[in-house]
Design a protein around this motif. Structure first.
Motif, PDB file in Angstrom:
ATOM      1  N   LEU A 419       0.556  -1.345   0.014  1.00 27.53           N
ATOM      2  CA  LEU A 419       0.226   0.036   0.384  1.00 27.53           C
ATOM      3  C   LEU A 419       1.155   0.544  -0.313  1.00 27.53           C
ATOM      4  CD1 LEU A 419      -2.991   0.858   0.504  1.00 27.53           C
ATOM      5  CD2 LEU A 419      -2.487   1.059   2.877  1.00 27.53           C
ATOM      6  N   ASN A 422       2.050   1.789  -3.076  1.00 29.14           N
ATOM      7  CA  ASN A 422       1.055   1.746  -4.702  1.00 29.14           C
ATOM      8  C   ASN A 422       1.443   0.782  -5.755  1.00 29.14           C
ATOM      9  OD1 ASN A 422      -0.988   2.529  -6.006  1.00 29.14           O
ATOM     10  ND2 ASN A 422       0.427   4.940  -7.227  1.00 29.14           N
ATOM     11  N   ARG A 445      -6.082   1.122  -3.048  1.00 27.73           N
ATOM     12  CA  ARG A 445      -6.179   3.097  -3.538  1.00 27.73           C
ATOM     13  C   ARG A 445      -6.921   2.668  -4.605  1.00 27.73           C
ATOM     14  NH1 ARG A 445      -1.876   5.834  -2.309  1.00 27.73           N
ATOM     15  NH2 ARG A 445       0.038   5.012  -1.034  1.00 27.73           N
ATOM     16  N   ASP A 450      -7.939   8.858  -1.898  1.00 32.46           N
ATOM     17  CA  ASP A 450      -5.911   8.898  -1.307  1.00 32.46           C
ATOM     18  C   ASP A 450      -6.415   9.760   0.224  1.00 32.46           C
ATOM     19  OD1 ASP A 450      -4.957   8.413  -3.472  1.00 32.46           O
ATOM     20  OD2 ASP A 450      -4.518  10.269  -4.257  1.00 32.46           O
ATOM     21  N   THR A 453      -6.059   6.412   2.157  1.00 30.89           N
ATOM     22  CA  THR A 453      -5.287   5.704   2.413  1.00 30.89           C
ATOM     23  C   THR A 453      -3.646   6.448   2.781  1.00 30.89           C
ATOM     24  OG1 THR A 453      -4.716   6.521   0.110  1.00 30.89           O
ATOM     25  CG2 THR A 453      -5.855   3.980   0.501  1.00 30.89           C
TER      26      THR A 453
END
Length: 537
Positions: A419, A422, A445, A450, A453
């Motif tokens: 994560l 990405n 994601r 955004d 996350t």
């Protein structure tokens, strides 16, 4: 009754050791103790890293019955030893208005369960509606879903006997102030119906999903034995209102039931019911809640951090973490499940949501918790075809549909390190996923904005300073967790009625609770409101 607080004993003590320590504290003989009971039991591990075993202790609050209590306490001059008694629940019905029809309760989660039981015990013979199955058939439906991914939209982890809490850790701790003894009454009723007696005194009591299923079934049987009625596979589909007052309800789009008293205890996922009551003119508003993911770590990592080297001799540890992110949003742990499972708890076709669940033993290898980020009405979609009061529901649906798409219909899973980078990976590390329901590797994601996350990543890294290893790159994330609390609040007055007379919003779905105990307590409050106005049928 003598009350003793802050009595400490080493973790491997016996019941006889406890009795000896009580006598020592009171400076009496053990034979002088007529009876004692535990009020609260907790673990003090604040000095866990020091060498002595005595630096991790059980801490007790107790009630002790002896002769000459006042004389004994007066001699001791100890602020931890006093005379007093716990607040006991003592409400008695006082209503004198005639109740034209039996009260109806929509929803058989904790709020409806306890409202129904209290009404039944006082002769009101409630009719309880539950869109899902009774517990044995519900368990079969849920297990079938986890194995095949074939969802029953009316009987699942969210809907059915016992509500969403039936498939959870069964936590019973609450921050609700309890000056009238309602919280204690909830625990006593659970214990009467088969919950472990320890829930009456543990600092953070829990039942566990395996035991909770039998407990709620026992409460239902008592309601029926007292003249109440529970109708499963029965959904509230319409309300009949005349001159601002409820006159009846429609069930399953076909049966009409005359009704002047309706308790709306439908839970936080009854979106079609929220849409119905909005159209019928009940006052309701949007409210903030939180969304995010489930995170899994080895339970031994959590327990060792919380308790030190003695962790194997103690129950599986939990944690509670929070952080104010640089974005201004709060990120925190929620509904932490020691030694448990991550579960697919979806209730709508084309949407996916996860939750956590533990058995009473909490003996699975992983700990899991929701890690969630606060969202406000400013984040909710703005569209002419979406009423403002329901925009939080639409926000949840957008995330859940994205999670379903990202995971191709099953739970999307990602390692924390991936994560951060990405990227999607297709291998696990040293932590084995413990999940009820099918899952696949994906990039979370793709289903979370955004601002969620990025805040989650910052939060995990901050939590690593409190629990070293929390930011392990191989920690397992599963999405999305979006049903943390109700996205709406149904407005009620001081008599617990909505703007439509005869309708009583109740529990977590109505926006007045946040967990099993607080929802059950709100069910008791609504029972009191009805019983203070009306006499039994």
């Amino acid at each position: 009754m003598i009350q003793i607080t802050q009595l400490k004993l080493k973790i491997d003590h016996t019941k006889e050791d406890l009795k000896k320590q009580i006598a020592k504290q009171l400076k009496i003989q053990e034979s002088d103790i007529i009876h004692f009971s535990i009020v609260k039991k907790s673990i003090d591990a604040r000095k866990k890293n020091e060498s002595s075993i005595h630096n991790t202790n059980y801490v007790y609050s107790l009630e002790v019955e002896v002769k000459d209590e006042g004389k004994i306490v007066k001699k001791l001059h100890n602020s931890n030893i006093t005379i007093g008694e716990r607040q006991k629940y003592s409400y008695r019905p006082s209503g004198n208005e005639k109740l034209k029809h039996r009260p109806v309760i929509a929803g058989f989660g904790p709020a409806g369960l306890f409202c129904g039981l209290m009404l039944a015990r006082e002769g009101y013979a409630p009719i309880i509606l539950e869109r899902g199955d009774e517990i044995s058939n519900r368990v079969k439906a849920v297990e079938h879903f986890w194995q095949t991914n074939e969802l029953d939209e009316n009987s699942n982890v969210q809907f059915g006997e016992g509500g969403a809490g039936t498939f959870s850790d069964g936590k019973l701790n609450t921050l609700v102030k309890d000056q009238f003894g309602r919280g204690r009454k909830v625990l006593e009723i659970f214990a009467e119906h088969g919950a472990p007696e320890e829930i009456l005194y543990l600092n953070k009591p829990h039942i566990g999903t395996d035991k909770l299923q039998g407990v709620v079934q026992g409460i239902r049987k008592e309601i029926i034995a007292l003249g109440g009625e529970v109708r499963f596979r029965t959904c509230l589909t319409d309300l009949f209102i005349e001159k601002g007052r409820l006159t009846g309800v429609e069930l399953n789009h076909k049966e009409v039931l005359e009704c002047n008293t309706l308790v709306l205890a439908v839970g936080h996922s009854a979106r079609d019911t929220f849409e119905l009551i909005y159209k019928k003119g009940l006052d309701m508003i949007q409210k903030s809640f939180a969304v995010g993911v489930r995170i899994q770590h080895p339970q031994k990592l959590i327990s060792h951090n919380q308790y030190g080297d003695l962790y194997e001799k103690l129950p599986a540890a939990d944690y509670k973490l929070s952080h104010q992110a640089s974005s201004g949003r709060g990120v925190y742990s929620f509904c932490m499940c020691p030694g448990g499972f991550v579960v697919n708890s979806s209730s709508e076709q084309g949407g996916l949501v996860v939750n956590g669940m533990s058995n009473h033993a909490r003996d699975e290898e992983n700990a899991n918790s929701a890690l969630i980020v606060t969202v406000t009405p400013e984040d909710f979609p703005k569209a002419n075809d979406i009423p403002e009061a329901l925009s939080g529901i639409e926000y949840q649906r957008i995330l859940e549909k994205a999670a379903y798409k990202t995971g191709k219909g099953v739970i999307p899973v990602q390692l924390f390190g991936d994560l951060c980078r990405n990227q999607e990976n297709d291998t696990i590390g040293h932590i084995k996923p413990i999940i009820k329901g099918q899952y696949t590797f994906a990039n979370l994601r793709e289903c979370l904005p955004d601002y969620i996350t990025d805040t989650l990543i910052e939060g995990v890294q901050a939590f690593d300073k409190k629990i070293p290893g929390f930011a392990d790159e191989e920690a397992i994330l599963a999405g999305v967790e979006s049903r943390t609390s109700s996205p709406i609040r149904i407005i009620r007055n001081e008599e617990f009625e909505s703007n439509i007379s005869g309708i009583y919003p109740c529990g977590e779905g109505a926006g007045y609770a946040g967990g099993i105990t607080s929802a059950a307590m709100d069910g008791i409050k609504v029972y009191e409101a009805i019983a203070s106005r009306y006499k039994a049928v």
